[in-house]
Design a protein around this motif. Structure first.
Motif, PDB file in Angstrom:
ATOM      1  N   ALA A  64     -49.695  28.827 -57.548  1.00 15.13           N
ATOM      2  CA  ALA A  64     -48.888  28.596 -56.345  1.00 15.13           C
ATOM      3  C   ALA A  64     -48.487  27.128 -56.219  1.00 15.13           C
ATOM      4  O   ALA A  64     -47.566  26.797 -55.458  1.00 15.13           O
ATOM      5  N   PHE A  65     -49.156  26.252 -56.971  1.00 12.77           N
ATOM      6  CA  PHE A  65     -48.925  24.814 -56.837  1.00 12.77           C
ATOM      7  C   PHE A  65     -48.096  24.249 -57.989  1.00 12.77           C
ATOM      8  O   PHE A  65     -48.188  24.716 -59.123  1.00 12.77           O
ATOM      9  N   ASP A  66     -47.320  23.222 -57.656  1.00 15.13           N
ATOM     10  CA  ASP A  66     -46.594  22.468 -58.674  1.00 15.13           C
ATOM     11  C   ASP A  66     -47.526  21.359 -59.157  1.00 15.13           C
ATOM     12  O   ASP A  66     -47.354  20.181 -58.839  1.00 15.13           O
ATOM     13  N   THR A  67     -48.529  21.754 -59.924  1.00 18.33           N
ATOM     14  CA  THR A  67     -49.554  20.819 -60.377  1.00 18.33           C
ATOM     15  C   THR A  67     -49.003  19.713 -61.272  1.00 18.33           C
ATOM     16  O   THR A  67     -49.442  18.556 -61.160  1.00 18.33           O
ATOM     17  N   PRO A  68     -48.045  20.004 -62.157  1.00 13.07           N
ATOM     18  CA  PRO A  68     -47.482  18.910 -62.970  1.00 13.07           C
ATOM     19  C   PRO A  68     -46.870  17.798 -62.123  1.00 13.07           C
ATOM     20  O   PRO A  68     -46.999  16.614 -62.452  1.00 13.07           O
ATOM     21  N   LEU A  69     -46.202  18.160 -61.001  1.00 12.58           N
ATOM     22  CA  LEU A  69     -45.626  17.143 -60.124  1.00 12.58           C
ATOM     23  C   LEU A  69     -46.725  16.340 -59.440  1.00 12.58           C
ATOM     24  O   LEU A  69     -46.636  15.104 -59.341  1.00 12.58           O
ATOM     25  N   LEU A  70     -47.772  17.007 -58.961  1.00 13.72           N
ATOM     26  CA  LEU A  70     -48.894  16.299 -58.334  1.00 13.72           C
ATOM     27  C   LEU A  70     -49.538  15.339 -59.333  1.00 13.72           C
ATOM     28  O   LEU A  70     -49.819  14.188 -58.998  1.00 13.72           O
ATOM     29  N   HIS A  71     -49.756  15.796 -60.533  1.00  7.89           N
ATOM     30  CA  HIS A  71     -50.356  14.958 -61.568  1.00  7.89           C
ATOM     31  C   HIS A  71     -49.484  13.746 -61.860  1.00  7.89           C
ATOM     32  O   HIS A  71     -49.968  12.619 -61.946  1.00  7.89           O
ATOM     33  N   ARG A  72     -48.179  13.991 -61.993  1.00  6.52           N
ATOM     34  CA  ARG A  72     -47.247  12.902 -62.306  1.00  6.52           C
ATOM     35  C   ARG A  72     -47.200  11.871 -61.183  1.00  6.52           C
ATOM     36  O   ARG A  72     -47.247  10.655 -61.432  1.00  6.52           O
ATOM     37  N   GLN A  73     -47.147  12.336 -59.935  1.00  3.79           N
ATOM     38  CA  GLN A  73     -47.049  11.396 -58.811  1.00  3.79           C
ATOM     39  C   GLN A  73     -48.361  10.658 -58.579  1.00  3.79           C
ATOM     40  O   GLN A  73     -48.344   9.482 -58.188  1.00  3.79           O
ATOM     41  N   LEU A  74     -49.485  11.307 -58.832  1.00  3.19           N
ATOM     42  CA  LEU A  74     -50.760  10.610 -58.713  1.00  3.19           C
ATOM     43  C   LEU A  74     -50.863   9.512 -59.763  1.00  3.19           C
ATOM     44  O   LEU A  74     -51.327   8.398 -59.476  1.00  3.19           O
ATOM     45  N   LYS A  75     -50.411   9.791 -60.978  1.00  2.74           N
ATOM     46  CA  LYS A  75     -50.412   8.763 -62.024  1.00  2.74           C
ATOM     47  C   LYS A  75     -49.501   7.598 -61.639  1.00  2.74           C
ATOM     48  O   LYS A  75     -49.823   6.436 -61.931  1.00  2.74           O
ATOM     49  N   GLN A  76     -48.393   7.886 -60.967  1.00  2.00           N
ATOM     50  CA  GLN A  76     -47.504   6.818 -60.517  1.00  2.00           C
ATOM     51  C   GLN A  76     -48.206   5.931 -59.497  1.00  2.00           C
ATOM     52  O   GLN A  76     -48.107   4.700 -59.553  1.00  2.00           O
ATOM     53  N   LEU A  77     -48.899   6.537 -58.546  1.00  2.00           N
ATOM     54  CA  LEU A  77     -49.620   5.764 -57.539  1.00  2.00           C
ATOM     55  C   LEU A  77     -50.718   4.918 -58.178  1.00  2.00           C
ATOM     56  O   LEU A  77     -50.942   3.770 -57.785  1.00  2.00           O
ATOM     57  N   ILE A  78     -51.409   5.478 -59.165  1.00  2.00           N
ATOM     58  CA  ILE A  78     -52.446   4.729 -59.867  1.00  2.00           C
ATOM     59  C   ILE A  78     -51.838   3.538 -60.604  1.00  2.00           C
ATOM     60  O   ILE A  78     -52.443   2.462 -60.695  1.00  2.00           O
ATOM     61  N   ALA A  79     -50.604   3.724 -61.081  1.00  2.00           N
ATOM     62  CA  ALA A  79     -49.892   2.639 -61.778  1.00  2.00           C
ATOM     63  C   ALA A  79     -49.226   1.676 -60.799  1.00  2.00           C
ATOM     64  O   ALA A  79     -48.457   0.809 -61.204  1.00  2.00           O
ATOM     65  N   ARG A  80     -49.523   1.848 -59.498  1.00  2.00           N
ATOM     66  CA  ARG A  80     -48.989   0.998 -58.431  1.00  2.00           C
ATOM     67  C   ARG A  80     -47.480   1.181 -58.254  1.00  2.00           C
ATOM     68  O   ARG A  80     -46.759   0.235 -57.915  1.00  2.00           O
ATOM     69  N   GLU A  81     -47.010   2.430 -58.449  1.00  2.00           N
ATOM     70  CA  GLU A  81     -45.605   2.764 -58.229  1.00  2.00           C
ATOM     71  C   GLU A  81     -45.488   3.675 -57.001  1.00  2.00           C
ATOM     72  O   GLU A  81     -46.327   4.553 -56.788  1.00  2.00           O
ATOM     73  N   ALA A  82     -44.445   3.480 -56.204  1.00  2.00           N
ATOM     74  CA  ALA A  82     -44.214   4.311 -55.021  1.00  2.00           C
ATOM     75  C   ALA A  82     -43.719   5.698 -55.432  1.00  2.00           C
ATOM     76  O   ALA A  82     -43.155   5.875 -56.515  1.00  2.00           O
TER      77      ALA A  82
END
Length: 212
Positions: A64-82
């Motif tokens: 039910a979840f778009d897990t690839p998008l969550l994973h990608r956006q979490l990695k962006q935040l970890i990389a200090r990207e908005a």
């Protein structure tokens, strides 16, 4: 100068287990620090199905979840990207067209029922928390929440719980308990567990030079 890696804390458990209470307790302990909350619910997949068919979707299933998008956006935040985080509309059972702009913070709390079910997500987390609450308490909390906050009928809530929520909890969510670093009974009311978490988070902050 490269900023230190943010701390990523995963908070999971069954529906209405008290995940939000634990997350809020952590927020309160670190009110002077930069934190953000990333909820897995925001990443439900967008559906083109009619409303009546969307109501029947199993929202407690990993697919039910778009897990690839969550994973990608979490990695962006970890990389200090908005990021522009999606928004989910509970009353319409669908992702809305709106987004929420989120800027990176030193502490990222990822909250959701199935965040520990995905290995790639787990590997991004420094601390993994499972909130363990009795089924009877969770269903009572869910009824109160969904009637008041999400405008759903009692019959609709009970049918959904029996058909998808309870079976999915035992099949998909409860087994992820084995991946947790700490299991917290009673959610945010467990002051001892919150104190232990606070101490651990402060130690990681200090080690990474992310002082309050």
């Amino acid at each position: 100068m490269t900023l230190p890696k943010p701390i990523v804390i995963g908070v999971t458990g069954g529906s209405a287990s008290g995940k939000t209470s634990v997350s809020r307790a952590i927020f309160d302990q670190f009110s002077g620090h930069s934190l953000l909350l990333l909820t897995q619910d925001a990443y439900y997949k967008k559906s083109d199905l009619p409303f009546e068919q969307r109501r029947l979707i199993n929202y407690d299933h990993p697919l039910a979840f778009d897990t690839p998008l969550l994973h990608r956006q979490l990695k962006q935040l970890i990389a200090r990207e908005a990021i522009d985080r999606p928004v989910y509309d509970y009353k319409n059972h669908n992702r809305s067209d709106e987004v929420v702009h989120m800027t990176p913070k030193d502490v990222i709390i990822v909250e959701g029922i199935l965040i520990l079910a995905d290995e790639e997500l787990r590997n991004l987390m420094d601390i993994k928390i499972y909130v363990d609450t009795d089924d009877d308490i969770r269903v009572i909390r869910r009824i109160k929440r969904d009637m008041v906050e999400r405008g759903r009928s009692l019959d609709d809530i009970i049918q959904q719980y029996l058909k998808t929520v309870k079976p999915s909890y035992h099949q998909f969510i409860e087994p992820t308990k084995r991946y947790a670093d700490i299991i917290v009974p009673e959610g945010g009311r467990n002051k001892v567990a919150i104190d232990l978490l606070t101490t651990k988070i402060r130690a990681i902050l200090a080690a990474r030079g992310l002082q309050e």
